[in-house]
Design an enzyme around this catalytic site. Structure first.
Site, PDB file in Angstrom:
ATOM      1  N   LYS A 154      46.283 -58.719 -39.588  1.00 47.42           N
ATOM      2  CA  LYS A 154      45.224 -59.213 -40.481  1.00 47.42           C
ATOM      3  C   LYS A 154      43.834 -59.065 -39.847  1.00 47.42           C
ATOM      4  O   LYS A 154      42.906 -58.547 -40.464  1.00 47.42           O
ATOM      5  CB  LYS A 154      45.490 -60.692 -40.821  1.00 47.42           C
ATOM      6  CG  LYS A 154      46.768 -60.893 -41.627  1.00 47.42           C
ATOM      7  CD  LYS A 154      47.096 -62.336 -41.830  1.00 47.42           C
ATOM      8  CE  LYS A 154      47.701 -63.029 -40.638  1.00 47.42           C
ATOM      9  NZ  LYS A 154      49.006 -62.527 -40.180  1.00 47.42           N
ATOM     10  N   ARG A 234      44.228 -63.514 -27.134  1.00 48.39           N
ATOM     11  CA  ARG A 234      44.752 -64.492 -26.176  1.00 48.39           C
ATOM     12  C   ARG A 234      44.392 -64.015 -24.779  1.00 48.39           C
ATOM     13  O   ARG A 234      44.497 -62.819 -24.471  1.00 48.39           O
ATOM     14  CB  ARG A 234      46.271 -64.645 -26.294  1.00 48.39           C
ATOM     15  CG  ARG A 234      46.729 -65.438 -27.509  1.00 48.39           C
ATOM     16  CD  ARG A 234      46.349 -66.924 -27.422  1.00 48.39           C
ATOM     17  NE  ARG A 234      46.797 -67.695 -28.570  1.00 48.39           N
ATOM     18  CZ  ARG A 234      46.062 -67.951 -29.659  1.00 48.39           C
ATOM     19  NH1 ARG A 234      44.831 -67.509 -29.748  1.00 48.39           N
ATOM     20  NH2 ARG A 234      46.556 -68.695 -30.638  1.00 48.39           N
ATOM     21  N   ASP A 258      36.451 -64.240 -26.039  1.00 46.36           N
ATOM     22  CA  ASP A 258      36.486 -65.560 -26.673  1.00 46.36           C
ATOM     23  C   ASP A 258      37.667 -66.359 -26.126  1.00 46.36           C
ATOM     24  O   ASP A 258      37.829 -67.528 -26.455  1.00 46.36           O
ATOM     25  CB  ASP A 258      36.626 -65.396 -28.197  1.00 46.36           C
ATOM     26  CG  ASP A 258      36.555 -66.742 -28.917  1.00 46.36           C
ATOM     27  OD1 ASP A 258      35.556 -67.458 -28.687  1.00 46.36           O
ATOM     28  OD2 ASP A 258      37.475 -67.089 -29.677  1.00 46.36           O
ATOM     29  N   GLU A 263      42.261 -70.612 -19.720  1.00 51.14           N
ATOM     30  CA  GLU A 263      41.335 -71.432 -20.525  1.00 51.14           C
ATOM     31  C   GLU A 263      41.812 -72.862 -20.751  1.00 51.14           C
ATOM     32  O   GLU A 263      41.011 -73.756 -21.023  1.00 51.14           O
ATOM     33  CB  GLU A 263      41.075 -70.773 -21.885  1.00 51.14           C
ATOM     34  CG  GLU A 263      42.258 -70.786 -22.829  1.00 51.14           C
ATOM     35  CD  GLU A 263      41.922 -70.172 -24.199  1.00 51.14           C
ATOM     36  OE1 GLU A 263      41.397 -69.051 -24.238  1.00 51.14           O
ATOM     37  OE2 GLU A 263      42.203 -70.838 -25.214  1.00 51.14           O
ATOM     38  N   HIS A 295      36.672 -69.906 -27.117  1.00 48.82           N
ATOM     39  CA  HIS A 295      37.701 -69.940 -28.163  1.00 48.82           C
ATOM     40  C   HIS A 295      37.153 -70.539 -29.467  1.00 48.82           C
ATOM     41  O   HIS A 295      37.667 -71.542 -29.982  1.00 48.82           O
ATOM     42  CB  HIS A 295      38.929 -70.733 -27.695  1.00 48.82           C
ATOM     43  CG  HIS A 295      40.206 -70.242 -28.335  1.00 48.82           C
ATOM     44  ND1 HIS A 295      41.372 -70.074 -27.646  1.00 48.82           N
ATOM     45  CD2 HIS A 295      40.484 -69.879 -29.616  1.00 48.82           C
ATOM     46  CE1 HIS A 295      42.324 -69.646 -28.469  1.00 48.82           C
ATOM     47  NE2 HIS A 295      41.792 -69.520 -29.678  1.00 48.82           N
TER      48      HIS A 295
HETATM   49  P1  NAD Z   1      48.938 -60.515 -37.092  1.00 49.20           P
HETATM   50  O1  NAD Z   1      50.309 -61.049 -36.849  1.00 49.20           O
HETATM   51  O2  NAD Z   1      48.466 -60.353 -38.496  1.00 49.20           O
HETATM   52  O3  NAD Z   1      48.771 -59.104 -36.362  1.00 49.20           O
HETATM   53  C1  NAD Z   1      49.185 -58.858 -35.055  1.00 49.20           C
HETATM   54  C2  NAD Z   1      49.484 -57.376 -34.952  1.00 49.20           C
HETATM   55  O4  NAD Z   1      49.784 -57.094 -33.581  1.00 49.20           O
HETATM   56  C3  NAD Z   1      50.725 -56.942 -35.777  1.00 49.20           C
HETATM   57  O5  NAD Z   1      50.378 -55.867 -36.624  1.00 49.20           O
HETATM   58  C4  NAD Z   1      51.733 -56.523 -34.716  1.00 49.20           C
HETATM   59  O6  NAD Z   1      52.569 -55.440 -35.147  1.00 49.20           O
HETATM   60  C5  NAD Z   1      50.799 -56.091 -33.596  1.00 49.20           C
HETATM   61  N1  NAD Z   1      51.453 -55.996 -32.299  1.00 49.20           N
HETATM   62  C6  NAD Z   1      52.516 -56.676 -31.814  1.00 49.20           C
HETATM   63  N2  NAD Z   1      52.818 -56.225 -30.581  1.00 49.20           N
HETATM   64  C7  NAD Z   1      51.933 -55.241 -30.288  1.00 49.20           C
HETATM   65  C8  NAD Z   1      51.750 -54.377 -29.178  1.00 49.20           C
HETATM   66  N3  NAD Z   1      52.545 -54.438 -28.098  1.00 49.20           N
HETATM   67  N4  NAD Z   1      50.734 -53.487 -29.216  1.00 49.20           N
HETATM   68  C9  NAD Z   1      49.922 -53.406 -30.297  1.00 49.20           C
HETATM   69  N5  NAD Z   1      50.062 -54.187 -31.388  1.00 49.20           N
HETATM   70  C10 NAD Z   1      51.055 -55.085 -31.380  1.00 49.20           C
HETATM   71  O7  NAD Z   1      47.976 -61.460 -36.244  1.00 49.20           O
HETATM   72  P2  NAD Z   1      46.424 -61.766 -36.509  1.00 49.20           P
HETATM   73  O8  NAD Z   1      46.315 -62.922 -37.453  1.00 49.20           O
HETATM   74  O9  NAD Z   1      45.716 -60.501 -36.797  1.00 49.20           O
HETATM   75  O10 NAD Z   1      46.012 -62.320 -35.064  1.00 49.20           O
HETATM   76  C11 NAD Z   1      45.831 -61.461 -33.958  1.00 49.20           C
HETATM   77  C12 NAD Z   1      45.597 -62.292 -32.704  1.00 49.20           C
HETATM   78  O11 NAD Z   1      44.428 -63.105 -32.857  1.00 49.20           O
HETATM   79  C13 NAD Z   1      46.730 -63.271 -32.364  1.00 49.20           C
HETATM   80  O12 NAD Z   1      47.051 -63.079 -31.015  1.00 49.20           O
HETATM   81  C14 NAD Z   1      46.134 -64.643 -32.472  1.00 49.20           C
HETATM   82  O13 NAD Z   1      46.659 -65.484 -31.474  1.00 49.20           O
HETATM   83  C15 NAD Z   1      44.646 -64.364 -32.241  1.00 49.20           C
HETATM   84  N6  NAD Z   1      43.758 -65.355 -32.880  1.00 49.20           N
HETATM   85  C16 NAD Z   1      42.682 -65.798 -32.182  1.00 49.20           C
HETATM   86  C17 NAD Z   1      41.805 -66.719 -32.768  1.00 49.20           C
HETATM   87  C18 NAD Z   1      40.578 -67.202 -32.048  1.00 49.20           C
HETATM   88  O14 NAD Z   1      39.970 -68.182 -32.467  1.00 49.20           O
HETATM   89  N7  NAD Z   1      40.133 -66.553 -30.992  1.00 49.20           N
HETATM   90  C19 NAD Z   1      42.077 -67.199 -34.057  1.00 49.20           C
HETATM   91  C20 NAD Z   1      43.185 -66.705 -34.749  1.00 49.20           C
HETATM   92  C21 NAD Z   1      44.046 -65.776 -34.151  1.00 49.20           C
END
Ligand code: NAD
Length: 333
Positions: A154, A234, A258, A263, A295
């Site tokens: 996403k 992360r 971020d 952290e 974060h």
């Molecule tokens: P999502 O599940 O929609 O997408 C994650 C994608 O990563 C998937 O398409 C998956 O196939 C892919 N993936 C898995 N293993 C992989 C690899 N080895 N190499 C490449 N791609 C791989 O998740 P999202 O909602 O897009 O979130 C992405 C990240 O953002 C998550 O790690 C989440 O923890 C982080 N996040 C951070 C914050 C923040 O405030 N900083 C907020 C929300 C989410």
């Protein structure tokens, strides 16, 4: 449902109380993180609600299960902070908020990119001090640059769309190719090709065993000199010590974070009067080409409202025995 809400900040309470007007759960708010010491506060609560930096290892999960907890409701999407296998063995259900700010996080990644490439943070400090020299603030244009997106779920897909708007070429790596990305002309490649071709690399994949330190010294060696690295996913995806060496040598030209691998001990608290004990983090703060936020990529009105509503809906659904599969976390997810 009677729920112990841990790690509560004033903004969590505000949004949860507002959303709870339509649910009527019995929410009891606790400020501390969930730890072996504070987990006693949860005894007798069927549900507990936690955030990204509450670590739920086997020991804590066992204590909770022994004292009546049946549901762990995460106020976040990531679940790397929970021993999922142990939770399953103990019969605990885990619920999460799979999507709450995919636009907000992507926009924050762009904010880091723009702050770095035009040195906005340095310019702001200079102007406030009456220093209007622009020497040292030379930037680069995004137009025509290659942006490598690792993880095209996403958030990664939203980032790809935004960066295309700047005229960037998007390269992507994800073991599962996303048709939405293919439709907008994103080119999938191997990870090594992405490393070799990208001027900017942004991480949007989950932290799991296989992705821990995906950016390490050997990955950095494959990148262009002066590459910009952005991590809003992360902290554990990046080997910070290796990136510090990369910054010292000039291999890494810009770093926007971020999230940070250690952290847990630092973020979300006001430590401005304390002595920083983390030397690696302290070293990061010395570089003129590093921007760090604590974060906050998710931290928008829209996201907090979505988090509160989905969390309370998850608790209600669990009570009714109807928690949707997409919001539960199991070993295979
Ligand atoms: P999502 O599940 O929609 O997408 C994650 C994608 O990563 C998937 O398409 C998956 O196939 C892919 N993936 C898995 N293993 C992989 C690899 N080895 N190499 C490449 N791609 C791989 O998740 P999202 O909602 O897009 O979130 C992405 C990240 O953002 C998550 O790690 C989440 O923890 C982080 N996040 C951070 C914050 C923040 O405030 N900083 C907020 C929300 C989410």
């Amino acid at each position: 449902m009677k729920t112990a809400v841990f790690n509560t900040k004033p903004y969590d309470r505000k949004f949860l109380e507002e959303a709870n007007k339509s649910f009527g759960h019995e929410l009891v708010f606790f400020e501390p993180h969930l730890t072996p010491e504070t987990c006693k506060l949860a005894f007798g609560f069927e549900a507990i609600c936690v955030f990204v930096n509450d670590r739920l290892d086997k020991n804590i999960l066992t204590l909770l299960a022994e004292h009546g907890t049946r549901l762990i409701a995460l106020r976040c999407a990531g679940f790397n902070n929970i021993d999922i296998k142990a939770a399953g063995e103990l019969g605990l259900t885990i619920a999460r908020v799979p999507a709450y700010s995919p636009h907000g996080v992507a926009e924050h990644a762009v904010a880091l990119i723009l702050a770095l490439n035009r040195k906005i943070y340095r310019a702001h400090h200079r102007v406030r001090e009456g220093n209007f020299s622009i020497d040292g603030l030379l930037g680069f244009e995004l137009y025509g640059k290659n942006v490598g997106v690792i993880g095209t779920g996403k958030i990664g897909t939203n980032l790809a769309r935004i960066m295309q708007g700047f005229g960037c070429n998007i390269l992507a790596y994800d073991p599962v190719e996303n048709p939405d990305c293919q439709k907008i002309g994103v080119k999938y490649s191997s990870l090594d090709e992405l490393f070799a071709q990208s001027d900017i690399i942004s991480l949007h994949l989950p932290l799991v065993k296989d992705t821990y330190h995906i950016i390490d010294a050997s990955a950095l060696a494959k990148m262009k000199p002066g590459v910009m690295l952005i991590n809003t996913s992360r902290g554990g995806l990046i080997n910070t010590a290796a990136v510090v060496e990369g910054l010292k040598s000039g291999k890494v030209g810009y770093l926007g974070l971020d999230v940070y691998e250690e952290e847990e001990e630092i973020f979300f608290e006001d430590l401005s009067g304390d002595i920083l004990q983390d030397d690696t983090f302290a070293r990061l703060l010395t570089f003129p080409n590093v921007v760090i936020t604590g974060h906050q990529a998710f931290f928008t009105h829209t996201a907090l409202k979505n988090i509160a509503e989905t969390t309370l809906q998850n608790i209600a659904d669990f009570e009714q025995g109807e928690l949707s599969l997409v919001n539960t976390v199991t070993v295979n997810k």
